[in-house]
Structures are given as structure tokens and as C-alpha cells.
Design an enzyme around this catalytic site. Structure first.
Site, PDB file in Angstrom:
ATOM      1  N   CYS A  94       0.838  -1.204   0.000  1.00  0.00           N
ATOM      2  CA  CYS A  94       0.000   0.000   0.000  1.00  0.00           C
ATOM      3  C   CYS A  94       0.870   1.250   0.000  1.00  0.00           C
ATOM      4  O   CYS A  94       0.970   1.937   1.021  1.00  0.00           O
ATOM      5  CB  CYS A  94      -0.919   0.013   1.211  1.00  0.00           C
ATOM      6  SG  CYS A  94      -1.878  -1.497   1.450  1.00  0.00           S
TER       7      CYS A  94
ATOM      8  N   CYS B 296      -4.124  -7.489   7.749  1.00  0.00           N
ATOM      9  CA  CYS B 296      -3.984  -6.435   6.730  1.00  0.00           C
ATOM     10  C   CYS B 296      -5.291  -5.687   6.511  1.00  0.00           C
ATOM     11  O   CYS B 296      -6.330  -6.307   6.238  1.00  0.00           O
ATOM     12  CB  CYS B 296      -3.514  -7.059   5.421  1.00  0.00           C
ATOM     13  SG  CYS B 296      -3.393  -5.875   4.063  1.00  0.00           S
TER      14      CYS B 296
ATOM     15  N   CYS C 255      -5.117  -0.880 -17.701  1.00  0.00           N
ATOM     16  CA  CYS C 255      -4.596  -0.886 -16.326  1.00  0.00           C
ATOM     17  C   CYS C 255      -3.231  -0.211 -16.236  1.00  0.00           C
ATOM     18  O   CYS C 255      -2.556  -0.321 -15.220  1.00  0.00           O
ATOM     19  CB  CYS C 255      -4.531  -2.301 -15.769  1.00  0.00           C
ATOM     20  SG  CYS C 255      -3.511  -3.449 -16.706  1.00  0.00           S
TER      21      CYS C 255
END
Length: 463
Positions: free
Chosen positions: A92, A170, A419
Site C-alpha cells: 500500500c 492487513c 490498467c
């Protein structure tokens, strides 16, 4: 008797003293960048304009990497990351940036990629679709395993190393994934299982892959191992299912290679079901253990519906879905009418798509297991009329041969789901040269807390 070499201890470089720097920008991986002495200095956990204290830990030919020690002048949009493993865990990279600022950053990434081509610079970009759940949205996980001094670790490799950072509980993962990861930690230690070491290339258990249906709260588990040890893996599978009853199937993927590719083509079922069924948008999809599918079901459903709305498929019209995966786009198109042809190179995903078409009672949709470029070229040779084409390629974008074939098929409408902004910009440059015009550029946040951005593009053929 072979002569043994004496052990030579490689002297450690002395630790460099802390330094104060000002971060210039974030790169495409969400890392802070400072340019000095002809090299990039990369730092995780920082934001542009921040004054920070770091220590250089690695010196390469073209770049350095540094450890963040302290932020002395924070960015206005910095927030407290809801995870104690940040920024060591690479999962992240934007967890310390407010969600609104993350969305602005992603739109800027798309804008900068488009600006590399004069005909795309300045194109209007629609407001980014924000994710309804910025945390806890990931329904799929591929996790590396390690065992250090008898303690099992389940997580991600630290940047630039084979050291596994345990993800713990998480905040990004669906809660069921975290429960399965914890059960596996306990069983690795209790059963004294040998975990694969990528340095020595020895060990049995390599990765854990989990696929979750958030609607039904059920999970499909894949254990990736180096050999076909059915006794140990079946024993482990039974204990995992006993500890987490929501597991409806456990598979073994046998991958003896020394590379970083998670899955091989050798997959077998240890117990339970073959696939996971889930409702995504307006259709029911079949998801096998190793087939690709989006990790964010809510955003995937919104994308599929938008594609179907744009396509407006009616009786007598034909749509082509290239890089079709498990059929999510094609089946949404088929629900509106007409005929739909899906092309997918992965045989397991193609089987999933066919099964889903049957489950959804959509007889106007068929799937071919083939390379996208080869299948598109065959359609050109056959003189097939295509009214709408949809492409959803990997990060590398469309093959040049696919773009060439689309230019010859000349569908009146072309919908591109990307993407990666840079491969998208490259492909749009080619499609515009083939006679298409941009109608809409819609960025989508599929992966909150990361720098990745999806873009849905609608193009029309010039009359």
C-alpha cells in the site's frame, strides 16, 4: 576428497549517516524521488515537498534507495496510515496520503501519460470514479511464505529482496483472507512444514493464494508447492478447512521453478469444489483458482455495466471481446442482446467463461481459447463484421498485431479498458491514426492505497 573453499566473510559497508532531503515527486510505484548526482534517490513512505531525514541503504549504478527515519515537514495531505507495517510492506504505497489526494494523483498520472503524445495532450478527462470502500476491498491475494527461526510469515516480499514482510491483519484484505493467512501460519509451525527458501531453492511450501466471494463469504484456497506431496498437502488442507469452515475448496499448484512466477500450469484439487461462483454486477461468474479476475468486485461491476451501456448491443449486432478473461465483460454485453464472441488465451479462464454463459443461460455468447492477435487476424481473413469491439489487455497493452487487426475490422465503436496509463497512451496514439476519435476518458480507482489507475475509454470510428 574435494577440497573445500574457506569461508570468506564479505565486509559490510559502514552505515551512511542520516541526511536531510526534500522530496521532489512520486514515481509510478508511489515512491518518493530525489534526483542528485545523475541518480535517483528513492524513498518509501514520503510525499512531494516533504522535508525528511533518511539513510541511504543501497547504492546502485543508476539509483539509490533510502530508509525514511523522520518527517520534519509533512505534506498537507499526509494522514496517519492505519497499518503498523507501513512503509516496510510494499502493498500500500499511498496509505499515508488522504484518499482525495490519492485520486488527484492518479488522474495526474493519466494526464501526464497522455501528454507524451501531441494529439492526446489536453484531452478532457472525466472525474475519477472513487472506490466505495478504500480499505478491505481486496478479494484476491497471492502471498509469499517464509519461516524465520521457526516463526511462519505470510505476506509480501520487501522491495528489492526475498525477505517476506508478514501482512498480519492487513486492512486492505477481505477479513476472510486474513483469517486464512493466520490459520496457515499456525499450521506451518504446528506441523513443522518446510517452507521454500528462494535463496537456497529448497523447501516444500511456496505461496498461498486466496480467492473470496464477498457476497457469500466463501473462499477458494490454492497452496503452491514445489512437489506433488499429497500426504502433507492434503493434511494441511483439512486443517485449514477445519479452522476456517468458510473455505469451500483447497487446490495444490505444483511449481518447481526457481523464478518468481507464482503459478504453473500443474493444478490439482485436494478437497472441496473446483471453482468459486460469485455474482459480479448483473451476471454470475465462475472463478477457478488460477484464472485472473479483478480484486475489487464493486468497481468491476460498475465498469462492466458502463461497457454494456456504451455498447448498446441490440439484435443483429455483433460484439468482440478481446483478452476476455473469465467472461465478465462479454456476459454483460450478451445480456443486452446481439451476438458476442469472447477471445481468451488462458484455457482455464476460457472454460470458466463458457460455464458462466451456461449458468446465466446466455446462448448468444461464445468463447474461443486463442491468442488475441491470431484470433483477430482470423476474423479479418473471414470478413467478419464487428459492430463493437472491447479490449482489456494486460499492463503491457495491446499487441501491435491486435491494433492492426482492429484497424482492418473497423468496428464503429471501440471500448478500451486499461490498467496502465503509458501503454494506453501508446495504443490510443495508434488507434487515432487508424481513424478513431476519443469520446470519453474515464479513470477508475480499482486499487485504493496504491498508485495504480484503471482507465475506461470509448472511441468512435470517424465516418
Amino acid at each position: 576428497m574435494a577440497q573445500t573453499r574457506p569461508n570468506k566473510r564479505i565486509p559490510r559497508r559502514p552505515a551512511q549517516p542520516p541526511r536531510r532531503i526534500t522530496i521532489e515527486s512520486l514515481n509510478g510505484d508511489g515512491l518518493g524521488v530525489v534526483r542528485e548526482d545523475g541518480k535517483e534517490l528513492l524513498v518509501a513512505g514520503v510525499l512531494p515537498g516533504e522535508e525528511v531525514i533518511v539513510r541511504v541503504e543501497h547504492e546502485g549504478q543508476h539509483r539509490r534507495s533510502a530508509l525514511l527515519l523522520k518527517v520534519t515537514r509533512p505534506h498537507a495531505d499526509r494522514v496517519a496510515p492505519p497499518c503498523p507495517r507501513f512503509p516496510r510492506c510494499p502493498g500500500c504505497p499511498l496509505l499515508h496520503l488522504s484518499y482525495a489526494a490519492q485520486c488527484d494523483f492518479k488522474t495526474d498520472q493519466l494526464r501526464q501519460a497522455l501528454a507524451l503524445y501531441p494529439e492526446l495532450a489536453g484531452q478532457a478527462i472525466a472525474p475519477l470514479w472513487q472506490a466505495p470502500e478504500p480499505l478491505g476491498y481486496r478479494t484476491t491475494a497471492k502471498l509469499a511464505l517464509a519461516k524465520v527461526q521457526g516463526k511462519a510469515l505470510v505476506g509480501l516480499y520487501q522491495r528489492g529482496s526475498h525477505r517476506v514482510i508478514d501482512i498480519g491483519d492487513c486492512p486492505q484484505q477481505h477479513p476472510l483472507i486474513n483469517r486464512i493467512a493466520q490459520a496457515l501460519r499456525e499450521e506451518i509451525e504446528h506441523q513443522k512444514l518446510h517452507v521454500y527458501n528462494p535463496i537456497s531453492q529448497r523447501g516444500l511450501l511456496r505461496y498461498l493464494a486466496v480467492r473470496v466471494s464477498p457476497l457469500h463469504n466463501r473462499a477458494l484456497v490454492t497452496l503452491v508447492g514445489t512437489e506433488r506431496n499429497l500426504r502433507d498437502f492434503t493434511h494441511l488442507a483439512k486443517w485449514l478447512q477445519k479452522k476456517v469452515p468458510e473455505i469451500i475448496g483447497v487446490h495444490l499448484n505444483i511449481n518447481p521453478s526457481s523464478g518468481n512466477v507464482v503459478f504453473s500450469n500443474n493444478n490439482l484439487r485436494l478437497l472441496g469444489v473446483d471453482s468459486l461462483f460469485d455474482q459480479i454486477g448483473d451476471v454470475r461468474l465462475q472463478l477457478s483458482p488460477t484464472s485472473f479476475f479483478q480484486v475489487n468486485h464493486a468497481q468491476a461491476a460498475r465498469i462492466y455495466r458502463q461497457i454494456a451501456d456504451w455498447a448498446g448491443l441490440t439484435e443483429g449486432k455483433t460484439a468482440l471481446d478481446l483478452y476476455g478473461g473469465v467472461g465478465g465483460i462479454a456476459l454483460h454485453l450478451a445480456r443486452r442482446g446481439g451476438q458476442v464472441l469472447g477471445i481468451e488465451i488462458n484455457p482455464q479462464a476460457c472454460d470458466n467463461a463458457r460455464a458462466a454463459a451456461s449458468h446465466n443461460r446466455l446462448s448468444n455468447c461464445r468463447f474461443i481459447n486463442a491468442d488475441a492477435a491470431e484470433a483477430a487476424a482470423d476474423l479479418v481473413t473471414e470478413g467478419q463484421v464487428i459492430d463493437v469491439a472491447v479490449v482489456n489487455p494486460p499492463r503491457s497493452g495491446c499487441d501491435a498485431a491486435v491494433l492492426e487487426a482492429l484497424g482492418q475490422l473497423r468496428p464503429a465503436q471501440l471500448i478500451y479498458l486499461s490498467c496502465h496509463p503509458h501503454s494506453l497512451a501508446r495504443d490510443l496514439h495508434q488507434l487515432l491514426a487508424q481513424g478513431y476519435t476519443l469520446d470519453c476518458l474515464q479513470p477508475i480507482d480499482m486499487f485504493p492505497q496504491t498508485p495504480h489507475v484503471e482507465t475506461l475509454v470509448r472511441l468512435r470510428l470517424q465516418p
